[in-house]
Design a protein around this motif. Structure first.
Motif, PDB file in Angstrom:
ATOM      1  N   ALA A  56      49.731  45.428  35.294  1.00 17.17           N
ATOM      2  CA  ALA A  56      49.113  44.146  34.961  1.00 17.17           C
ATOM      3  C   ALA A  56      50.035  42.986  35.311  1.00 17.17           C
ATOM      4  O   ALA A  56      49.594  41.982  35.885  1.00 17.17           O
ATOM      5  CB  ALA A  56      48.753  44.116  33.478  1.00 17.17           C
ATOM      6  N   ALA A  57      51.322  43.115  34.988  1.00 14.88           N
ATOM      7  CA  ALA A  57      52.266  42.034  35.270  1.00 14.88           C
ATOM      8  C   ALA A  57      52.350  41.756  36.764  1.00 14.88           C
ATOM      9  O   ALA A  57      52.339  40.594  37.201  1.00 14.88           O
ATOM     10  CB  ALA A  57      53.637  42.381  34.708  1.00 14.88           C
ATOM     11  N   LEU A  58      52.440  42.816  37.581  1.00 20.04           N
ATOM     12  CA  LEU A  58      52.535  42.644  39.030  1.00 20.04           C
ATOM     13  C   LEU A  58      51.285  41.982  39.592  1.00 20.04           C
ATOM     14  O   LEU A  58      51.367  41.034  40.388  1.00 20.04           O
ATOM     15  CB  LEU A  58      52.758  44.000  39.700  1.00 20.04           C
ATOM     16  CG  LEU A  58      52.887  43.961  41.227  1.00 20.04           C
ATOM     17  CD1 LEU A  58      54.144  43.218  41.644  1.00 20.04           C
ATOM     18  CD2 LEU A  58      52.901  45.377  41.803  1.00 20.04           C
ATOM     19  N   ALA A  59      50.127  42.462  39.178  1.00 13.17           N
ATOM     20  CA  ALA A  59      48.878  41.902  39.706  1.00 13.17           C
ATOM     21  C   ALA A  59      48.714  40.442  39.303  1.00 13.17           C
ATOM     22  O   ALA A  59      48.317  39.599  40.122  1.00 13.17           O
ATOM     23  CB  ALA A  59      47.688  42.722  39.212  1.00 13.17           C
ATOM     24  N   LEU A  60      49.027  40.124  38.070  1.00 13.36           N
ATOM     25  CA  LEU A  60      48.870  38.752  37.598  1.00 13.36           C
ATOM     26  C   LEU A  60      49.819  37.794  38.315  1.00 13.36           C
ATOM     27  O   LEU A  60      49.459  36.658  38.623  1.00 13.36           O
ATOM     28  CB  LEU A  60      49.111  38.685  36.091  1.00 13.36           C
ATOM     29  CG  LEU A  60      48.015  39.318  35.214  1.00 13.36           C
ATOM     30  CD1 LEU A  60      48.509  39.475  33.787  1.00 13.36           C
ATOM     31  CD2 LEU A  60      46.742  38.483  35.247  1.00 13.36           C
ATOM     32  N   ARG A  61      51.037  38.270  38.614  1.00 12.02           N
ATOM     33  CA  ARG A  61      52.032  37.387  39.257  1.00 12.02           C
ATOM     34  C   ARG A  61      51.824  37.300  40.756  1.00 12.02           C
ATOM     35  O   ARG A  61      51.735  36.206  41.317  1.00 12.02           O
ATOM     36  CB  ARG A  61      53.446  37.922  38.961  1.00 12.02           C
ATOM     37  CG  ARG A  61      54.552  37.073  39.605  1.00 12.02           C
ATOM     38  CD  ARG A  61      54.697  35.745  38.891  1.00 12.02           C
ATOM     39  NE  ARG A  61      55.584  34.847  39.591  1.00 12.02           N
ATOM     40  CZ  ARG A  61      55.178  33.901  40.426  1.00 12.02           C
ATOM     41  NH1 ARG A  61      53.891  33.742  40.679  1.00 12.02           N
ATOM     42  NH2 ARG A  61      56.056  33.115  41.001  1.00 12.02           N
ATOM     43  N   MET A  62      51.747  38.439  41.433  1.00 11.15           N
ATOM     44  CA  MET A  62      51.774  38.442  42.886  1.00 11.15           C
ATOM     45  C   MET A  62      50.411  38.174  43.516  1.00 11.15           C
ATOM     46  O   MET A  62      50.333  37.668  44.632  1.00 11.15           O
ATOM     47  CB  MET A  62      52.316  39.786  43.391  1.00 11.15           C
ATOM     48  CG  MET A  62      53.691  40.143  42.851  1.00 11.15           C
ATOM     49  SD  MET A  62      54.931  38.858  43.188  1.00 11.15           S
ATOM     50  CE  MET A  62      54.943  38.883  44.982  1.00 11.15           C
ATOM     51  N   ILE A  63      49.350  38.519  42.811  1.00  8.26           N
ATOM     52  CA  ILE A  63      48.026  38.407  43.416  1.00  8.26           C
ATOM     53  C   ILE A  63      47.226  37.254  42.815  1.00  8.26           C
ATOM     54  O   ILE A  63      46.586  36.491  43.534  1.00  8.26           O
ATOM     55  CB  ILE A  63      47.249  39.733  43.257  1.00  8.26           C
ATOM     56  CG1 ILE A  63      48.008  40.843  43.991  1.00  8.26           C
ATOM     57  CG2 ILE A  63      45.832  39.615  43.787  1.00  8.26           C
ATOM     58  CD1 ILE A  63      47.535  42.234  43.637  1.00  8.26           C
ATOM     59  N   CYS A  64      47.313  37.118  41.500  1.00  7.54           N
ATOM     60  CA  CYS A  64      46.494  36.108  40.828  1.00  7.54           C
ATOM     61  C   CYS A  64      47.215  34.783  40.623  1.00  7.54           C
ATOM     62  O   CYS A  64      46.597  33.797  40.221  1.00  7.54           O
ATOM     63  CB  CYS A  64      46.006  36.652  39.490  1.00  7.54           C
ATOM     64  SG  CYS A  64      45.117  38.217  39.657  1.00  7.54           S
ATOM     65  N   GLY A  65      48.527  34.760  40.877  1.00  8.60           N
ATOM     66  CA  GLY A  65      49.249  33.500  40.876  1.00  8.60           C
ATOM     67  C   GLY A  65      49.680  32.963  39.527  1.00  8.60           C
ATOM     68  O   GLY A  65      50.138  31.823  39.432  1.00  8.60           O
ATOM     69  N   LEU A  66      49.544  33.747  38.453  1.00  8.05           N
ATOM     70  CA  LEU A  66      50.031  33.282  37.165  1.00  8.05           C
ATOM     71  C   LEU A  66      51.554  33.290  37.168  1.00  8.05           C
ATOM     72  O   LEU A  66      52.179  34.118  37.824  1.00  8.05           O
ATOM     73  CB  LEU A  66      49.517  34.179  36.027  1.00  8.05           C
ATOM     74  CG  LEU A  66      48.183  33.758  35.388  1.00  8.05           C
ATOM     75  CD1 LEU A  66      47.042  33.828  36.408  1.00  8.05           C
ATOM     76  CD2 LEU A  66      47.856  34.622  34.181  1.00  8.05           C
ATOM     77  N   THR A  67      52.148  32.357  36.448  1.00  6.04           N
ATOM     78  CA  THR A  67      53.609  32.299  36.388  1.00  6.04           C
ATOM     79  C   THR A  67      54.135  33.386  35.449  1.00  6.04           C
ATOM     80  O   THR A  67      53.407  33.912  34.602  1.00  6.04           O
ATOM     81  CB  THR A  67      54.089  30.932  35.874  1.00  6.04           C
ATOM     82  OG1 THR A  67      53.694  30.783  34.507  1.00  6.04           O
ATOM     83  CG2 THR A  67      53.498  29.793  36.694  1.00  6.04           C
ATOM     84  N   THR A  68      55.428  33.685  35.606  1.00 10.69           N
ATOM     85  CA  THR A  68      56.059  34.662  34.723  1.00 10.69           C
ATOM     86  C   THR A  68      55.933  34.222  33.271  1.00 10.69           C
ATOM     87  O   THR A  68      55.700  35.035  32.370  1.00 10.69           O
ATOM     88  CB  THR A  68      57.547  34.821  35.104  1.00 10.69           C
ATOM     89  OG1 THR A  68      57.633  35.248  36.466  1.00 10.69           O
ATOM     90  CG2 THR A  68      58.237  35.831  34.208  1.00 10.69           C
ATOM     91  N   GLU A  69      56.069  32.919  33.030  1.00 14.31           N
ATOM     92  CA  GLU A  69      55.972  32.383  31.664  1.00 14.31           C
ATOM     93  C   GLU A  69      54.574  32.596  31.090  1.00 14.31           C
ATOM     94  O   GLU A  69      54.425  32.981  29.919  1.00 14.31           O
ATOM     95  CB  GLU A  69      56.307  30.888  31.687  1.00 14.31           C
ATOM     96  CG  GLU A  69      56.423  30.259  30.323  1.00 14.31           C
ATOM     97  CD  GLU A  69      56.846  28.802  30.412  1.00 14.31           C
ATOM     98  OE1 GLU A  69      57.569  28.345  29.523  1.00 14.31           O
ATOM     99  OE2 GLU A  69      56.426  28.113  31.372  1.00 14.31           O
TER     100      GLU A  69
END
Length: 326
Positions: A34-47
């Motif tokens: 989930a973390a990888l998809a949200l950051r690398m694909i969906c563009g959400l920030t780490t924060e």
């Protein structure tokens, strides 16, 4: 009835979803997917991702780095999984779509409380998923949850973009067509045996609000029961906090406050602004205005979103005024 694997043999037909399915590879832990998809694909920030999981930014950053390294070292290429491979990734994909919607529904950071483009994208993907996996109850449950929540969009902010809490919303602005779509998806989830699913239970809670013509008509005892069922499905301090709100409405603020006070010892909620916010609301209802002001001030100091911060500061000021006049 066709089984899930045969349903998922169809091509996904959506580029972004194909990428998310690829990122949700079983080589990775569920949390890392989930973390990888949200950051690398969906563009959400780490924060933003860290806030969604109630974890430190550094923990999420490490998960993403490790996940990227694992996929890189495995030699896996971009792929469109099918059948069983796609089936085993579905729950992770549903979680990613759910978290995208949540960030759009109540933004973690920034000046705007809502990020409609994220909600719309999550809804679009949710609709695709119910066509890709038509016999998966949780796909329909998630779509129901998103449709019902999104139905209130027009009523959730004022002219200047300030948040309007549910009990104060003009229900004439709620989108009845979207509510009907959400109820239809919820019925489908139940027909498929998914009544007790994580997303279907949340949708059932929102359905109680959607079916209440006025705030006073809300079936709070039923909502509290649904939250108890949800807590049995997934242990989460956030679910328990929401249950406290429902119990406070159904049984009185003292009962809700007892739950909230126990949650103050939860490490995961240490910097979660909604904990002191809910506590402040319950204290205010009990006439303990000075304590409510302190709680709202604490919540405002934790809120990362400008609109939420301003709302909580206003509530703190109102509680302070009430304390002086009482």
């Amino acid at each position: 009835m066709p089984d899930l694997d045969s349903d998922l043999d169809d091509d996904i037909g959506d580029e972004l979803l194909r990428l998310i399915f690829t990122a949700c590879h079983p080589l990775l832990s569920r949390e890392a997917r989930a973390a990888l998809a949200l950051r690398m694909i969906c563009g959400l920030t780490t924060e933003e991702i860290a806030r969604a999981f109630l974890l430190p930014d550094a923990t999420i950053a490490q998960r993403i780095v490790r996940a990227k390294r694992t996929l890189s070292e495995s030699g896996l290429a971009y792929e469109t999984p099918r059948g069983e491979k796609l089936s085993e990734r579905l729950s992770s994909v549903l979680e990613v779509v759910y978290l995208i919607f949540n960030e759009g529904y109540a933004a973690t950071r920034g000046k705007d409380w809502l990020r409609p483009q994220l909600c719309e994208e999550a809804l679009r993907m949710g609709r695709v998923l119910t066509s890709v996996a038509p016999h998966e109850p949780e796909a329909h449950g998630l779509l129901a949850l998103m449709e019902l929540n999104a139905s209130r969009t027009a009523a959730r902010t004022g002219a200047a973009g300030e948040p309007i809490l549910m009990l104060d919303q003009n229900r004439a602005l709620w989108d009845q067509l979207q509510i009907r779509r959400g109820m239809q998806a919820l019925r489908r989830a139940r027909e498929l045996g998914g009544t007790g699913g994580f997303y279907a239970l949340q949708a059932a809670i929102i359905a109680c609000h959607a079916q209440a013509r006025t705030a006073g008509d809300t079936d709070w005892p039923r909502i509290a029961e649904f939250y108890a069922e949800l807590a049995a499905v997934m242990h989460s301090p956030v679910i328990e906090l929401n249950r406290a709100v429902a119990v406070g409405m159904a049984e009185g603020p003292e009962a809700g406050l007892a739950i909230v006070d126990r949650l103050t010892r939860e490490p995961a909620l240490k910097s979660y602004h909604l904990l002191p916010s809910v506590r402040g609301d319950l204290l205010q209802k009990l006439g303990r205005y000075a304590e409510a002001r302190v709680a709202f001030e604490a919540a405002a100091s934790m809120a990362g979103n400008t609109r939420e911060h301003d709302l909580l500061k206003r509530r703190a000021a109102e509680a302070g005024d009430a304390a002086l006049s009482s």
